[in-house]
Every structure is written in C-alpha cells, then in structure tokens.
Design an enzyme around this catalytic site. Structure first.
Site, PDB file in Angstrom:
ATOM      1  N   ILE A  78     -79.999  25.187 109.459  1.00 56.04           N
ATOM      2  CA  ILE A  78     -78.726  25.889 109.685  1.00 56.04           C
ATOM      3  C   ILE A  78     -77.791  25.090 110.588  1.00 56.04           C
ATOM      4  O   ILE A  78     -76.585  25.317 110.595  1.00 56.04           O
ATOM      5  CB  ILE A  78     -78.958  27.302 110.265  1.00 56.04           C
ATOM      6  CG1 ILE A  78     -79.646  27.232 111.639  1.00 56.04           C
ATOM      7  CG2 ILE A  78     -79.767  28.141 109.303  1.00 56.04           C
ATOM      8  CD1 ILE A  78     -79.729  28.574 112.333  1.00 56.04           C
ATOM      9  N   GLU A  79     -78.336  24.157 111.356  1.00 54.52           N
ATOM     10  CA  GLU A  79     -77.491  23.315 112.212  1.00 54.52           C
ATOM     11  C   GLU A  79     -76.714  22.292 111.386  1.00 54.52           C
ATOM     12  O   GLU A  79     -75.519  22.107 111.568  1.00 54.52           O
ATOM     13  CB  GLU A  79     -78.349  22.579 113.248  1.00 54.52           C
ATOM     14  CG  GLU A  79     -78.797  23.416 114.427  1.00 54.52           C
ATOM     15  CD  GLU A  79     -77.697  23.591 115.466  1.00 54.52           C
ATOM     16  OE1 GLU A  79     -76.569  23.122 115.231  1.00 54.52           O
ATOM     17  OE2 GLU A  79     -77.973  24.202 116.504  1.00 54.52           O
ATOM     18  N   SER A  80     -77.397  21.602 110.480  1.00 53.59           N
ATOM     19  CA  SER A  80     -76.772  20.464 109.804  1.00 53.59           C
ATOM     20  C   SER A  80     -77.094  20.359 108.320  1.00 53.59           C
ATOM     21  O   SER A  80     -76.566  19.462 107.651  1.00 53.59           O
ATOM     22  CB  SER A  80     -77.234  19.168 110.482  1.00 53.59           C
ATOM     23  OG  SER A  80     -78.636  18.979 110.274  1.00 53.59           O
TER      24      SER A  80
END
Length: 613
Positions: free
Chosen positions: A134-136
């Site tokens: 979900i970050e990158s």
C-alpha cells in the site's frame, strides 16, 4: 448490496482459513511449511489478546484441529479485523483501482519472498510486507509528494536514522533489500513502544510522535479509538492506512476470490554480488555481466548516476549465475577501461566564487555540488581550492584522476546539451593547451574550424579563455599531425551569425566590445545576422608618448603599450574600462594591478596609464 456481498465474501474466506492463525513461509522455491502446533497456539493467543484489547471480536472463532496442516489454507500473522473501514479498502482495491492493484500483485512476486525472509530474521510478522504494497505497490523508484522514496517510502531523515546511505551517488531507500532491513528495524521499535501492530503501522505512516500525542491527548489505547472518535486529529491518509493494510492482506492471500484471476507474478528476485572499484562504469559492468544497462540498473536501483561512487569499493548486484563470467572479464580490464568515461572533473575556486555560482556555471543543483564535496565548507571557500563538479549525462570530461584543473569561471564542464561530433574518417580528437595571447577565434582559424563549434565542444557560453585552459578539438588528421599555423592577419572580417552578440564576439577574438564598436563606427550593441565586422589584431609600431619618449603601441590603438626596453607593459585606460575587466583581459589579478600601480581601490580614470606586467 455491494457492502453485503463484500462482508459475506470476506467472512467466507476467513472462515476457510482461520483469521487468528499464523503462517511461516520460506522463499517461493521452498514452499510452505507448517510451524509446530505450540508456536501456532502462542501466536494465536497473542493476536487474540490484541483483538480483545481493541474491543473487536474475532471474525472466525473456529480453530483448526491440532494435527491439521492444510497447505491450501490461508493464514495470517497480523490481527485481522473486519469493519466498515476495511470493507471500504477492499472495495477500493477490488472495484475502483483493480488494474493498478493487479499490477501491484503481479510485481509482488519479485519482492515478497525476500521481504518475508528479512522480516523473519527480525522476528516480525511476515504479513507486514503488505505495508510495502500500500506504500508503493513494490515500486523501488516510487517518490511521493512528501519526498518519501522507495518501496517502503522512507523520508531522508528516517532513512539515515536507520543506516541508509543517501547522497549524490546513492539512495539506499531504493534498494529493496537494505530498505526492508531498515523498515524491519523501524517497525520493531514501533511495536516495542506501542504494543500493537495497528498502532505501529499508523506510527509508521504518521510518525511515532503524532500517535504518541494522540493517545495521550485523548486518553486512548488503540488505533480505532483515535481513528473513529477523533477524526480531525489524524489525516485521512493515516486513518485509512491500517484498514487498507488489512484489506490488502486479505485480497493478496486469496486474489481469485476477489476477481483477480490469472495473475502473472514476476519471478522472485535473484542475484549475485561482486565487489568493484570506485567509479566503475555501469555500462562496462553491464557488458561484463552479459545484460542490458537497464537490467543492471533494475538490480541496483539505489545507484543514481552513471557509475558506482568514486570513493571506496562498491558491492554491485548482477544477474544470478553471472559472477564467474563477470569476475573473469573484470580482472582483464585496465583501470582506465573500467572507469566511467563520463566521470567527474575538477575546477579551482577563483576570487569572488561561491558554491552557488559554481553550481550554476556547471548546470548543477547546489545540493548535488555540496554532496560531491562533503569536506568543503560553503562559507569558507579559499582561492585555488579544488572543487569536484559533474559534467552531466553524456558529457565529455576527464576522469577525476586525469582531470585538468581549470577555473570555474573560465571554463564550464560540458552539460547535458553539449554537442560532440561523432568520430569521422580523417578527423582526430586533440586537446589544445591555450597559450598567452590566444583567442578562441585564432585557435579555430589555425585548425580551419568554426569558433562556434569549438565553444560548443567545450561547453562554453562565451569565447572567454585564458592561458593554461585545455580545449577539446576535432580536427582534420593532417592538421592534428602538423603544427598549428601561427601567422595572424593584422585585420579580418567577421560575419555575424544567428545567436551572436557583441560581447561573445569580442571575447572570442580577444578584444573589447569598445574596440569593435570603434573600429566599425557603432553607436550601440545591436547586431543583425549578416553584418560584417572589422576586427583588428595587434601589430607593434612606435609612437610618441606625451613626454616625448618612444614606446611600442599596437596598430589597433587598443591602448596597450609594450616597452621595448624590458618586460614592462602598460595600458591606457579607455572609456568603459574597469579594473576587473582589464585584469581579465591581461590574465592578471585585480590585486596585482592595484599593487603594480599603487592603487587603494578599484577607481580608475580615462587616460590613466596602468602597468599590467
């Protein structure tokens, strides 16, 4: 209706798996292994306690039989809570951005096995890998508006805090292995402080200080409390962060049940490592490894430039199985052959220089120049001090060890826009050392070249050169092997070209703009393409001075008096002259001019006679 379907689907998936269970996985090649029952029970008990503390019931209460070890069963080692926020996260991934999420899932095959292995080394839940999703989206080159970088989205301060190198040459936030080690350390510290993986994840996104203050301010003890009841304190990004982590884990473990069929997972990351010398060219390394330059950079996304850092040996990742071939070829290379041809160059600080001015001259960012010169103090530059600069991508420059040290004001390194002619039959590249009295026009004429080309090949904005500068020339073979013609005409005609201005023409011919204007009876500086300008060269002839003595003056009436009795040379100040301009013209410092003429300042008057040598 959609909400009910999502809830039913999630409950069905979890009912088949047992949400408060754990999973121990090796790399993709090794497959799943079923951990001992005692270990399963301990982890299950810990997760159940956390769910109870959160006030959230377990979605699935049924526990598998002690001897049950179903390889198709989906298991989790982070708490799984189903609520409205998590359902929104699932709806986002499944229905609103399905193409993007599919791409993230497929890319995860390259990194998840390695990341799980690292998390396991630190004793952390392996399902924390979905934070990187979900970050990158597992993109090593991801860059956010908050200047967070890499698969784990570290900002510079936090990355350096956990040992990541971030400078002009390397940004280890992009290194999937090193950044995962840093993320594991950070997450471990956060869990040790907050005792909850939900709070640890929220702190990873918003910062531990923000979560610490929220718990204290609202006398809360769990994530959902500060997220739901104090919505104005946390940003939407942080309030959605934990639910989306849970949603990502649920979908990633059973993608087919959510419509993500026929996923083409990327093969797991595999590589060998080799040690290379400082400044090793990535182009050379790629050829030795038998891959394209883009493939080598994909294995080493942390490298920001065209070569490895110029100080210290570097551990380079190469394709798995290519180590023997690489080391055999690398051992045969001479140092000059393995070094990057577009290396750094050195310039000397001149009076009045600042790092900002040097950076602008060489088309660099000031931060990059500071990173290239970590031992240089910006506020205490010394005249003559060596400064390392970058020539830019594709520029022609010398390797640092062989770089000629030139004035940062007089000669800029080639920029990315420099135009260098390809090698042609009958031509040869030479390096010409500028001699006293040379002008760019004279040098070009001596080799039958256009001075505009010489200026462009050497990355100069003007034709201003000084004795000792080295110029790259591409000349006919016959001219390269013979001495340059030294005969210079007493006067010549120059035809103005597009883009010319009076100052550049004067600099190229080694004269002043006032001279050109006087010779051509010009009132202003305006030029038109096709104008023909008369340019005179010095031709000594005797004239009488005001006191009746005979001295030597130039035929172009430039004001230079060259004494025939000795080395002394004088100059008569003309309208528009300045001390700094005279010093540049005669390649002598302004301080020396003041000393030779007993001047206290820079004030001079028209008609003054100055000693310039």
């Amino acid at each position: 209706m959609r909400k009910k379907l999502i809830v039913s689907l999630v409950v069905a998936v979890l009912a088949l798996s047992g949400c408060a269970t754990t999973q121990q996985r090796g790399d993709h090649a090794s497959g799943k292994t079923c951990p001992p029952v005692n270990q399963q029970e301990q982890i299950k008990a810990g997760i159940a306690e956390e769910l109870e503390a959160l006030g959230e019931p377990e979605v699935v209460s049924k526990k598998p039989a002690p001897d049950e070890c179903d390889p198709n069963k989906v298991e989790y080692d982070i708490p799984i809570t189903i609520n409205a926020e998590v359902e929104q996260g699932i709806d986002l991934f499944q229905n609103k951005i399905p193409k993007r999420f599919r791409m993230w899932l497929e890319r995860s095959g390259r990194y998840i096995p390695m990341m799980r292995s690292v998390l396991r080394q630190y004793g952390l839940p392996e399902d924390l890998v979905y934070l990187a999703l979900i970050e990158s989206g597992f993109n090593c080159n991801a860059y956010s508006t908050a200047a967070a970088v890499g698969p784990w989205q570290f900002i510079a301060g936090t990355g350096k805090r956990f040992g990541l190198r971030i400078d002009y040459w390397v940004d280890e936030r992009r290194d999937p292995v090193k950044s995962t080690h840093a993320a594991a350390q950070y997450l471990g510290d956060l869990y040790a402080e907050f005792g909850s993986w939900y709070l640890a994840a929220a702190a990873y996104n918003a910062g531990e200080g923000k979560i610490r203050r929220a718990l204290k301010k609202y006398n809360a003890n769990n994530f959902w409390s500060i997220s739901r009841h104090h919505r104005d304190y946390l940003k939407d990004e942080t309030r959605q962060y934990v639910p989306r982590m849970i949603a990502a884990a649920i979908i990633a473990k059973s993608p087919e049940k959510f419509g993500f069929n026929d996923l083409k997972y990327w093969p797991p990351m595999q590589f060998d490592e080799v040690r290379v010398h400082p400044g090793t060219s990535l182009d050379v390394a790629a050829k030795l490894a038998g891959v394209k330059n883009s493939e080598l950079k994909a294995l080493n996304p942390e490298l920001r430039r065209w070569c490895t850092p110029p100080s210290g040996k570097y551990t380079l990742k190469i394709p798995f199985g290519a180590r023997a071939q690489f080391e055999q070829g690398y051992a045969k290379l001479a140092p000059k052959d393995r070094q990057a041809h577009t290396g750094v160059a050195a310039v000397r600080v001149r009076r009045g220089d600042t790092l900002g001015r040097i950076a602008k001259t060489h088309h660099m960012r000031l931060s990059d120049l500071v990173a290239l010169n970590p031992k240089v103090k910006p506020n205490s530059l010394r005249v003559g001090q060596k400064i390392i600069v970058s020539p830019g991508r594709g520029a022609v420059a010398y390797a640092e060890a062989d770089a000629p040290v030139v004035s940062s004001r007089r000669r800029a390194s080639l920029s990315a826009s420099s135009t260098v002619p390809p090698a042609r039959q009958g031509t040869r590249k030479i390096v010409y050392k500028v001699k006293p009295g040379d002008s760019l026009w004279d040098i070009a004429q001596g080799y039958n070249l256009d001075w505009h080309d010489v200026r462009r090949w050497n990355g100069q904005r003007s034709g201003n050169i000084q004795a000792g500068d080295r110029l790259v020339l591409y000349v006919p073979q016959s001219k390269a092997e013979a001495k340059r013609a030294t005969a210079k005409a007493q006067s010549r005609t120059y035809v103005v070209r597009r883009g010319d201005n009076l100052w550049e023409i004067a600099q190229a011919h080694g004269v002043s703009t006032a001279d050109i204007k006087r010779w051509n009876k010009m009132r202003g500086n305006r030029l038109e393409v096709g104008d023909r300008l008369t340019i005179h060269k010095s031709s000594p002839s005797k004239i009488a001075t005001g006191n009746g003595q005979l001295v030597v003056a130039s035929a172009d009436e430039s004001g230079v008096n060259d004494s025939s009795a000795g080395p002394e040379k004088t100059y008569r100040v003309r309208k528009g002259d300045t001390l700094s301009g005279i010093s540049r013209r005669f390649n002598v410092s302004a301080s020396k001019l003041r000393r030779l003429n007993s001047l206290r300042g820079d004030n001079i008057r028209v008609g003054d006679t100055l000693r310039v040598q």
